[in-house]
Design an enzyme around this catalytic site. Sequence first.
Site, mmCIF file in Angstrom:
data_model
loop_
_atom_site.group_PDB
_atom_site.id
_atom_site.type_symbol
_atom_site.label_atom_id
_atom_site.label_comp_id
_atom_site.label_asym_id
_atom_site.label_seq_id
_atom_site.Cartn_x
_atom_site.Cartn_y
_atom_site.Cartn_z
ATOM 1 N N CYS A 188 46.254 -2.569 -20.681
ATOM 2 C CA CYS A 188 47.007 -4.122 -20.707
ATOM 3 C C CYS A 188 46.230 -5.880 -20.830
ATOM 4 O O CYS A 188 46.457 -6.391 -21.190
ATOM 5 C CB CYS A 188 47.486 -3.676 -18.960
ATOM 6 S SG CYS A 188 48.807 -2.189 -18.631
ATOM 7 N N ASP A 189 45.037 -5.172 -20.317
ATOM 8 C CA ASP A 189 44.586 -6.947 -20.333
ATOM 9 C C ASP A 189 42.757 -6.993 -20.901
ATOM 10 O O ASP A 189 42.433 -8.280 -21.398
ATOM 11 C CB ASP A 189 43.855 -7.051 -18.790
ATOM 12 C CG ASP A 189 45.370 -7.193 -17.584
ATOM 13 O OD1 ASP A 189 46.454 -7.377 -18.091
ATOM 14 O OD2 ASP A 189 45.398 -6.743 -17.025
ATOM 15 N N CYS A 247 43.711 -2.005 -15.633
ATOM 16 C CA CYS A 247 44.342 -1.863 -16.959
ATOM 17 C C CYS A 247 43.974 -2.287 -18.110
ATOM 18 O O CYS A 247 44.006 -2.914 -18.100
ATOM 19 C CB CYS A 247 46.273 -1.889 -16.584
ATOM 20 S SG CYS A 247 46.579 -1.305 -18.222
#
Length: 321
Positions: A137-138, A134
Amino acid sequence: MERHQVMILGTGPAGLTAAIYAARANLKPVVVEGNEPGGQLTLTTEIENFPGFPDAIMGPELMDNMRKQAERFGATFVHGWATAADLSKRPFRVTVNDEDEYEAEALIISTGASAKMLGIAGESELIGRGVSTCATCDGFFFRNRPILVVGGGDSAMEEATFLTKFASEVTIVHRRNELRASKVMQERARNNPKIKWALNVTPVSVQSQDGKVSALEVKDNETGETRTLPTEGLFVAIGHQPNTTFLNGQVELDSVGYIKTQGVSSATTVEGVFACGDVMDPHYRQAITAAGSGCKAAMDVEKFLEGSSSHDWSMSSAGAH
């Protein structure tokens, strides 16, 4: 055989939010945790984009807090995996772990979508330690660092382009010389000066140093020779698979397998069955959007059980998605 008003399948942000709302409505939901209680967020480290946590929160901690909150209001949990379901009549019947059967007047499906993995050595051990599925997300954690993105479709081009906001450079790794991505997405990636290419190579193993990703070993498909691509982050972008096989086609799915819902609601094509989270959302796949859809599902279930099954779910001109 246990019988319940509401059964919720899955304990990611969508399922747990649905459990909180359903429990507060005194519906006493039973929640099937799945093989990965907490969902994909339990595989991440710090979460910085979930509202209310200015200093970030660890993924497992956020999921544990949600679970405790649902329990506080009366939700009960069953460890296991939904392996079969009979949605032909109410009460619906769900089989867990191929042996335990439950009945429910209403069903919320929040079984999520699993990221497809490469299946190579070192990959699973280094998830959350440099391996990610992701970018949204990261990506922030890889500021000014070199990153690899594995994949050749639109999602890989999109993730690679997004990651250039943070990384010093992004190299797209693909097993063929030709990409599967649409022409527009390919051109966008090729015109980005931060994006490099490693084509016609097959990933072999993820290498690490001090417990973190250090390189990806690849094999040249023409010469058969192996080489290493140094990196501090490896993003696998080869697609997601919604966890819907246990439904055996009893609700309408799209061509990939995501559950179709009606209008702006969480209602499926089976009356009394609702869906939320990544199992019906191929676009956003964020913790906060999943949680919001879990709230909708619980509220839709409450209305349904009160006798509002005649409600026109297609109140949006957008129709089913």
